[in-house]
Design an enzyme around this catalytic site. Structure first.
Site, mmCIF file in Angstrom:
data_model
loop_
_atom_site.group_PDB
_atom_site.id
_atom_site.type_symbol
_atom_site.label_atom_id
_atom_site.label_comp_id
_atom_site.label_asym_id
_atom_site.label_seq_id
_atom_site.Cartn_x
_atom_site.Cartn_y
_atom_site.Cartn_z
ATOM 1 N N HIS A 225 38.553 80.299 58.161
ATOM 2 C CA HIS A 225 39.146 81.436 58.863
ATOM 3 C C HIS A 225 38.154 82.056 59.844
ATOM 4 O O HIS A 225 38.216 83.242 60.143
ATOM 5 C CB HIS A 225 39.650 82.477 57.850
ATOM 6 C CG HIS A 225 40.759 81.951 56.991
ATOM 7 N ND1 HIS A 225 41.200 82.580 55.855
ATOM 8 C CD2 HIS A 225 41.531 80.844 57.123
ATOM 9 C CE1 HIS A 225 42.189 81.857 55.314
ATOM 10 N NE2 HIS A 225 42.396 80.813 56.063
ATOM 11 N N CYS A 382 33.121 85.506 38.664
ATOM 12 C CA CYS A 382 32.591 84.178 38.999
ATOM 13 C C CYS A 382 31.072 84.123 38.874
ATOM 14 O O CYS A 382 30.519 83.082 38.488
ATOM 15 C CB CYS A 382 33.064 83.721 40.368
ATOM 16 S SG CYS A 382 32.788 84.874 41.699
HETATM 17 P P1 OAD Z 1 42.397 87.284 47.743
HETATM 18 O O1 OAD Z 1 42.082 88.728 47.710
HETATM 19 O O2 OAD Z 1 43.786 86.880 48.003
HETATM 20 O O3 OAD Z 1 41.966 86.607 46.357
HETATM 21 C C1 OAD Z 1 40.719 86.852 45.785
HETATM 22 C C2 OAD Z 1 40.785 86.380 44.348
HETATM 23 O O4 OAD Z 1 39.494 86.479 43.788
HETATM 24 C C3 OAD Z 1 41.726 87.210 43.484
HETATM 25 O O5 OAD Z 1 42.496 86.344 42.698
HETATM 26 C C4 OAD Z 1 40.788 88.042 42.608
HETATM 27 O O6 OAD Z 1 41.298 88.257 41.299
HETATM 28 C C5 OAD Z 1 39.580 87.159 42.536
HETATM 29 N N1 OAD Z 1 38.313 87.885 42.374
HETATM 30 C C6 OAD Z 1 37.913 89.042 42.950
HETATM 31 N N2 OAD Z 1 36.654 89.341 42.608
HETATM 32 C C7 OAD Z 1 36.233 88.356 41.765
HETATM 33 C C8 OAD Z 1 35.031 88.115 41.042
HETATM 34 N N3 OAD Z 1 33.967 88.908 41.145
HETATM 35 N N4 OAD Z 1 34.978 87.005 40.276
HETATM 36 C C9 OAD Z 1 36.040 86.165 40.167
HETATM 37 N N5 OAD Z 1 37.200 86.346 40.831
HETATM 38 C C10 OAD Z 1 37.299 87.433 41.613
HETATM 39 O O7 OAD Z 1 41.392 86.635 48.789
HETATM 40 P P2 OAD Z 1 41.448 85.166 49.411
HETATM 41 O O8 OAD Z 1 42.161 84.227 48.521
HETATM 42 O O9 OAD Z 1 40.080 84.821 49.824
HETATM 43 O O10 OAD Z 1 42.386 85.765 55.794
HETATM 44 O O11 OAD Z 1 42.348 85.434 50.691
HETATM 45 C C11 OAD Z 1 42.638 84.376 51.589
HETATM 46 C C12 OAD Z 1 42.817 84.889 52.989
HETATM 47 O O12 OAD Z 1 43.782 85.940 52.984
HETATM 48 C C13 OAD Z 1 41.574 85.535 53.555
HETATM 49 O O13 OAD Z 1 40.699 84.612 54.107
HETATM 50 C C14 OAD Z 1 42.130 86.481 54.588
HETATM 51 C C15 OAD Z 1 43.388 86.954 53.919
HETATM 52 O O14 OAD Z 1 44.462 87.197 54.755
HETATM 53 C C16 OAD Z 1 42.149 86.376 56.988
HETATM 54 O O15 OAD Z 1 43.060 86.628 57.641
HETATM 55 C C17 OAD Z 1 40.802 86.688 57.480
#
Ligand code: OAD
Length: 431
Positions: A225, A382
């Site tokens: 991204h 994590c």
């Molecule tokens: P999300 O916020 O959708 O998912 C993050 C995941 O990580 C969630 O399931 C949380 O439960 C988990 N999580 C958070 N903190 C954690 C920790 N310390 N240890 C383990 N797990 C943890 O974020 P992404 O999947 O990265 O795009 O989102 C994907 C895309 O959606 C992003 O790149 C962004 C957004 O729209 C853009 O447009 C820039």
């Protein structure tokens, strides 16, 4: 490939399995039924379950992680057939879990013997530094954007919305612009896999650039991204170092293109007849638009707006994403590890189902997902999970955020033999 909207199909799926509910399959039963579906095919499976009177369609839905909608309450079992058919089709379109990988020891063993690991990472790997993820309830960025009055908070990253009104993105950008040189134990883990000659590619959805700070080499990192590393003018395409626009972002200004500014200065005050529809668009722009009445029939040429090279919804992913996946990684990969992502955004979420299905897949995050079958789920923070894996591997993970005497409890919820919950033990409070 286009960076498109999340898959709406996930929104009605709720993780169920309350204990001892006669209307709901137990976890063991659900996993047996899913296996039988694949072995027998849908026709025989339905004959042996619903047609034979062993299961109601309503109960069978729970084996596929689906809670029947309340509007079907009180209706005959036949009313559930349509939904069951959808659930079966969806289940069969998923990659099948490999039954031989289940335990933490299996995960450790896979890490030990694999030499071409794909790491697919998301916002969860940076949250321990205080950087919000997107979708966690309460703390995620999207749950904090209600005040913007958008139909969907993801519009903040929508390219059409940005072109119409960049103030929306820039009102949020100051909170997500990378502001640290630190990286987490999970970033260090990825870098360590590289040092041990085990990293094939890190596909990161993160825009914070922290993988680079942790030492993951550029040639093994696909920033799916994009990132804040560079920024481009939406009008003339001029590209510059991302850091150059950070001061504007942090002070809440809209960064303008220096090349456009220079060209405008050189060409003097030229007025251009305004195009149809431009009026409407201009009204959505920021309050610092100080055009006066005399200019109402003309556009005063303005410098283009700079946009960080983040891939917005509606924009194509970097070419290198598909090229590396198809031409370099697909035939080499021997293990897939997904960390800290909800896997809700395509096409990145499709990587796991696109890779050869016999390649083992491990999921590390706070909650399990239901729309993809991983072989092993390692749940918890994590940083804690990877530190414990390293401990068991005998690979020291030296990092200031990993206490030297860290102790981690690992439990396996009843009925989920491939799901393990990692919890850092905390010292009992002193009396
Ligand atoms: P999300 O916020 O959708 O998912 C993050 C995941 O990580 C969630 O399931 C949380 O439960 C988990 N999580 C958070 N903190 C954690 C920790 N310390 N240890 C383990 N797990 C943890 O974020 P992404 O999947 O990265 O795009 O989102 C994907 C895309 O959606 C992003 O790149 C962004 C957004 O729209 C853009 O447009 C820039």
């Amino acid at each position: 490939m286009i960076h498109s909207q999340p898959m709406l199909t996930n929104q009605f799926i709720i993780l169920i399995y309350p204990a001892a509910d006669p209307e709901t399959c137990t976890p063991e039963e659900a996993s047996r039924l899913r296996r039988e579906l694949r072995e027998q095919g849908p026709a025989v499976f339905c004959q042996r379950t619903v047609d034979a009177g062993r299961y109601t369609a309503k109960k069978l839905l729970s084996a596929f992680g689906i809670k029947a909608p309340s509007f079907l309450d009180g209706q005959s079992d036949e009313a559930y057939f349509g939904l069951l058919s959808l659930a079966i089709t969806r289940e069969l379109s998923k990659r099948a879990k490999l039954s031989r990988y289940n335990t933490v020891a299996d995960a450790v063993d896979l890490l030990k013997k694999s030499n071409n690991i794909i790491l697919l990472t998301g916002a969860g790997i940076s949250t321990s530094l205080g950087i919000p993820d997107f979708r966690s309830k309460g703390t995620g960025l999207y749950s904090k954007l209600e005040h913007l009055g958008l139909n969907d908070p993801q519009e903040v990253f929508d390219i059409d919305v940005f072109k119409q009104d960049p103030t929306i993105f820039y009102s949020v950008a100051k909170d997500i612009v990378p502001d640290t040189d630190r990286y987490t134990p999970t970033h260090k883990f990825i870098s360590m896999l590289n040092q041990r000659g085990k990293l094939l590619t890190n596909y990161s959805q993160n825009i914070d650039n922290l993988e680079i700070k942790a030492g993951v080499p550029k040639e093994k990192l696909i920033q799916c991204h994009g990132s804040f590393g560079t920024a481009s003018c939406v009008q003339c395409g001029f590209k510059t170092q991302g850091e150059k626009i950070f001061p504007d972002i942090k002070s809440g200004n809209i960064p303008r293109c220096p090349r456009c500014v220079q060209n405008l200065r050189a060409s003097g005050p030229v007025k251009r007849k305004r195009s149809a529809g431009a009026d409407k668009r201009r009204r959505r722009w920021s309050a610092d638009d100080t055009s006066d009445e005399d200019d109402s029939e003309y556009d005063i040429p303005t410098a283009g707006v700079m946009k960080p090279d983040i891939t917005f919804f509606g924009e194509a992913l970097p070419d290198e994403f598909s090229r590396r996946l198809t031409e370099h990684d697909r035939d080499k990969v021997d293990l897939v590890i997904v960390i800290g992502t909800s896997l809700k955004v395509t096409p990145v979420s499709e990587i796991v189902s696109w890779l050869p299905s016999h390649i083992p897949q491990i999921y590390i995050s706070r909650q399990a997902v239901t729309h993809i079958n991983f072989d092993i789920d390692l749940l918890g923070d994590c940083d804690v999970v990877v530190a414990e894996l390293c401990r068991r591997l005998g690979w020291p993970l030296d990092h200031e955020m990993v206490p030297a005497d860290q102790k981690v409890d690992v439990t396996t919820p009843e009925g989920y033999k491939s799901r393990h919950v990692f919890t850092e033990q905390t010292e009992p409070a002193e009396k």
